[in-house]
Motif scaffolding. Sequence first.
Motif, mmCIF file in Angstrom:
data_model
loop_
_atom_site.group_PDB
_atom_site.id
_atom_site.type_symbol
_atom_site.label_atom_id
_atom_site.label_comp_id
_atom_site.label_asym_id
_atom_site.label_seq_id
_atom_site.Cartn_x
_atom_site.Cartn_y
_atom_site.Cartn_z
ATOM 1 N N LYS A 122 4.336 10.315 1.014
ATOM 2 C CA LYS A 122 4.887 9.794 2.260
ATOM 3 C C LYS A 122 5.518 8.426 2.032
ATOM 4 O O LYS A 122 4.870 7.516 1.536
ATOM 5 N N THR A 123 6.781 8.294 2.405
ATOM 6 C CA THR A 123 7.467 7.007 2.343
ATOM 7 C C THR A 123 7.990 6.680 3.741
ATOM 8 O O THR A 123 7.809 7.462 4.672
ATOM 9 N N ARG A 124 8.630 5.521 3.883
ATOM 10 C CA ARG A 124 9.102 5.121 5.211
ATOM 11 C C ARG A 124 10.224 6.029 5.734
ATOM 12 O O ARG A 124 10.348 6.232 6.938
ATOM 13 N N LYS A 125 11.039 6.568 4.842
ATOM 14 C CA LYS A 125 12.217 7.316 5.284
ATOM 15 C C LYS A 125 12.096 8.819 5.125
ATOM 16 O O LYS A 125 12.784 9.564 5.811
ATOM 17 N N VAL A 167 6.200 3.417 -3.749
ATOM 18 C CA VAL A 167 6.437 3.043 -2.349
ATOM 19 C C VAL A 167 5.286 3.517 -1.474
ATOM 20 O O VAL A 167 4.811 2.784 -0.590
ATOM 21 N N SER A 168 4.806 4.751 -1.717
ATOM 22 C CA SER A 168 3.693 5.281 -0.927
ATOM 23 C C SER A 168 2.443 4.429 -1.098
ATOM 24 O O SER A 168 1.753 4.108 -0.123
ATOM 25 N N ILE A 171 2.952 1.021 0.835
ATOM 26 C CA ILE A 171 2.863 1.029 2.295
ATOM 27 C C ILE A 171 1.456 1.383 2.780
ATOM 28 O O ILE A 171 1.123 1.113 3.938
ATOM 29 N N THR A 172 0.621 1.954 1.906
ATOM 30 C CA THR A 172 -0.772 2.235 2.285
ATOM 31 C C THR A 172 -1.718 1.143 1.798
ATOM 32 O O THR A 172 -2.935 1.253 1.971
ATOM 33 N N LEU A 217 13.029 3.517 1.591
ATOM 34 C CA LEU A 217 12.792 2.375 2.478
ATOM 35 C C LEU A 217 14.049 2.050 3.270
ATOM 36 O O LEU A 217 15.157 2.103 2.719
ATOM 37 N N PRO A 218 13.916 1.680 4.559
ATOM 38 C CA PRO A 218 15.081 1.251 5.340
ATOM 39 C C PRO A 218 15.738 0.037 4.698
ATOM 40 O O PRO A 218 15.054 -0.815 4.101
ATOM 41 N N GLN A 221 14.386 -3.528 5.607
ATOM 42 C CA GLN A 221 13.055 -3.769 5.065
ATOM 43 C C GLN A 221 13.116 -3.988 3.556
ATOM 44 O O GLN A 221 12.453 -4.886 3.016
#
Length: 337
Positions: A122-125, A167-168, A171-172, A217-218, A221
């Motif tokens: 799971k990533t932001r996008k 990235v996952s 973000i966690t 990622l956006p 961000q």
Amino acid sequence: MATSAQTPSPHAHPDTAHEVLLEFPDNRLLIDLCGEYDRNIAEIEQKLGVQILRRGNLLSVMGESGAREQAAAVLTALYDRLETGRSVEAADVDRELRMGQSDTADAGSQLEMFSGGKIEIKTRKKLVEPRTDAQKAYVKALYEHEMAFGIGPAGTGKTYLAVAVGVSMFITGQVDKIILCRPAVEAGERLGFLPGTQEEKVDPYMQPLYDALNDFLPGKQLAKLKEEKTIEIAPLAFMRGRTLSNAFVVLDEAQNATTMQMKMFLTRLGEGSRMVITGDRSQVDLPRGVPSGLADAERLLSSIPKISFNYFTARDVVRHPLVAAIIEAYDADAPAA
């Protein structure tokens, strides 16, 4: 959930001994399953050598026994995906065709990205899923080992999946920063002196890493995290003298690191960090006579249990199908070279 009517019954087609009938209760989802102009159906037919006919909310799968059962399993898995509210893209069809029923999670796994028998990053996008068994094993190794190597040809997802896992984990909260680096080695051609600041000079070498991050990622961000140095993208030489703690660190194109550079990089590993080294042994751009640090690391470290080595072949290429054919052609010619 799709239901199967493979065995003869009063409501079955007379030819059910030679076909698998699948019933899909939601006609809207069935349309999505078939894809625009039935492209998903056509892909399954072409890859498995079956014929798939639609009859109302039923799909009839005809072909050799093993192939039609595999096609039915792929269709059912894709429909189940649609029922969870997710879309079915060409990559999803490709993944199910490659992995089929083998994509099941270990019952005792502690990995949070396992969901319903699937490995999911799971990533932001976006949600990223391995598309081959080798990719699945590689992603598991990235979560389970503090140091992992991914070795294989271009287009097999080595760097892309590593950055996605990084990235996952970021973000966690499993790591505090992401550090991505590459040797600044030209791919067989001299580019001369590049204008601009130090960052502008090395950016062309780092572009594949930027491309991967932009997928997860956006933009705003990502820019903020780069400005804060929470995400770093730098040449390998910039790692000297550092201790990389609580970080997810990726060394890309590691075949272009010298033996001393590789040793320097590997010994940067600090507490709470994970390190991933990716490379393609067939694309060494070092000067003639300079040994690849990736080959030396593989030779020296493969016996250490806590270090994972994962290998990819042309079968794991997830770019255009021609890429796999090109790699196989070059590999076949290698002994004669």
